[in-house]
Scaffold this motif. Structure first.
Motif, PDB file in Angstrom:
ATOM      1  N   VAL A 185       1.368  -6.418   8.698  1.00 11.08           N
ATOM      2  CA  VAL A 185       1.026  -5.226   8.584  1.00 11.08           C
ATOM      3  C   VAL A 185      -0.551  -5.179   8.429  1.00 11.08           C
ATOM      4  CG1 VAL A 185       3.169  -4.350   7.426  1.00 11.08           C
ATOM      5  CG2 VAL A 185       1.286  -5.696   6.117  1.00 11.08           C
ATOM      6  N   GLN A 186      -1.306  -4.037   8.774  1.00  9.16           N
ATOM      7  CA  GLN A 186      -2.721  -3.917   8.642  1.00  9.16           C
ATOM      8  C   GLN A 186      -3.161  -3.830   7.190  1.00  9.16           C
ATOM      9  OE1 GLN A 186      -5.122  -3.669  11.709  1.00  9.16           O
ATOM     10  NE2 GLN A 186      -3.337  -4.927  12.279  1.00  9.16           N
ATOM     11  N   GLU A 187      -4.354  -3.980   6.890  1.00  5.11           N
ATOM     12  CA  GLU A 187      -4.939  -3.817   5.632  1.00  5.11           C
ATOM     13  C   GLU A 187      -5.054  -2.146   5.466  1.00  5.11           C
ATOM     14  OE1 GLU A 187      -8.921  -5.321   3.218  1.00  5.11           O
ATOM     15  OE2 GLU A 187      -8.976  -5.153   5.454  1.00  5.11           O
ATOM     16  N   ALA A 188      -4.322  -2.029   4.086  1.00  2.00           N
ATOM     17  CA  ALA A 188      -4.176  -0.541   3.770  1.00  2.00           C
ATOM     18  C   ALA A 188      -5.714   0.056   3.261  1.00  2.00           C
ATOM     19  CB  ALA A 188      -3.089  -0.456   2.789  1.00  2.00           C
ATOM     20  N   ARG A 189      -5.621   1.194   3.422  1.00  2.00           N
ATOM     21  CA  ARG A 189      -6.656   2.077   2.899  1.00  2.00           C
ATOM     22  C   ARG A 189      -6.546   2.304   1.204  1.00  2.00           C
ATOM     23  NH1 ARG A 189      -5.788   6.299   7.652  1.00  2.00           N
ATOM     24  NH2 ARG A 189      -3.758   5.568   6.663  1.00  2.00           N
TER      25      ARG A 189
END
Length: 360
Positions: A185-189
């Motif tokens: 998963v991508q780095e979250a905001r």
């Protein structure tokens, strides 16, 4: 598996959903790709997107890109992609099987399945498209006036992703590597989005999961980066490698996707095996081990092995200097081996393996 309540589904998937006020007809008019399906119509439709391309032997034809849309009333929308790279097969086969089996009555909401997204590459058995040599998963958000790969990336970015609450993009190691099956998963905001991404990965149930830290939301480039730029939850998976068909990876493609669709309410009544606990690890640039010389790589470790910094990872033999001592390659960090390079012949700068360490 019990049906999750609506509060759980919506908290995980929809809090960062894209705006729904865009005009689909206008978006379709802005792409040179012809869409024979009506994404807004209930029912099960299958056909081919028409990516028009003037080639040496077919000056006025199109590239047919398979697409299946299954829709039934109100509910979330999931986009399922295989074949982003054409020589990664577990996702392709798993999604084709799922598309054949799903009936309209199984679905609440909408599923759009593209098992061979980069169809020219799938047909050629290559990572990049043979039409323009471009890597689709480094081409987002694309361009409607660019090369065939850029046009396809633009269609996905402007037509499909804005429809979605969730995107799943299934990969493998292709010709270059074998992977322990894992989800990314991508780095979250923000913390809430991080929790949602982690929840989807845990539902998917890969043996290993990690957060990809690096380029993404700004310039997009990858499909996952483009999804995150638009505020759409995206799960990427690596399911095997070596241009082979991993039984474990294929089972995870089928069961993992079905579990996620069940938990977000698209397939509320399906029966799939419970997910095993995923092992959360971290991976950064320092976890990649590269060849600093060219030669024949002899690994001294296997996938999944626990290794220590300074331990011998393998030898690079100089096939043009038979009397020279091989170069020793040693791990720079401790952890577990997530991936291994496949071709024995390596060049300077090739990635030999990736090591990951546990989070926490």
């Amino acid at each position: 598996m019990g049906k999750p309540d609506a509060r759980t589904r919506l908290n995980v998937v929809n809090d960062h959903q894209p705006a729904r006020d865009f005009n689909l007809a206008e978006r379709l008019a802005q792409t040179p790709i012809l869409t024979p399906l009506d994404y807004d119509r209930d029912g099960k439709q299958d056909g081919f997107l028409r990516l028009y391309y003037s080639g040496e032997t077919n000056g006025y034809g199109y590239v047919p890109i398979p697409v299946i849309c299954i829709s039934n009333g109100e509910g979330p929308t999931a986009l399922l992609f295989g074949g982003n790279h054409g020589n990664e097969y577990e996702g392709i086969v798993g999604l084709m099987s799922l598309a054949r089996e799903l009936e309209v009555s199984d679905v609440r909401g909408r599923v759009i399945i593209m098992p061979s997204l980069n169809y020219p590459a799938v047909m050629a058995g290559t990572r990049a498209s043979p039409l323009d040599g471009a890597n689709l998963n480094r081409s987002f958000p694309g361009s409607p006036s660019g090369s065939p790969t850029q046009v396809l990336a633009h269609y996905v970015s402007t037509v499909l992703v804005p429809l979605a609450d969730l995107v799943i993009d299934l990969h493998a190691g292709g010709r270059s590597a074998h992977f322990v099956p894992c989800s990314i998963v991508q780095e979250a905001r923000d913390p809430h989005e991080a929790a949602g991404l982690a929840q989807v990965a845990e539902w998917f149930g890969a043996p290993v999961s990690f957060v990809s830290v690096g380029k993404g939301r700004g310039g997009s480039l990858t499909l996952a980066g483009e999804c995150m730029r638009q505020g759409v939850i995206c799960l990427t998976a690596e399911l095997g490698g070596g241009e082979t068909m991993s039984p474990q990876g294929l089972a995870l493609a089928r069961d993992g996707v079905t579990r996620v669709l069940n938990r977000i309410g698209i397939l509320p009544f399906c029966d799939v095996p419970a997910a095993t606990a995923t092992r959360w690890v971290r991976k950064g640039p320092e976890n990649r081990l590269h060849a600093h010389v060219a030669g024949i790589f002899e690994p001294r470790v296997s996938l999944g092995d626990t290794v220590a910094a300074g331990q011998l990872a393998g030898l690079i033999h100089f096939h043009d200097l038979p009397m020279a001592q091989p170069d020793e390659v040693r791990f720079e960090v401790s952890g577990a081996v997530l991936s291994l390079h496949i071709p024995a012949l390596v060049g300077r700068g090739d990635e030999l393996c990736t090591v990951v360490s546990d989070v926490g």
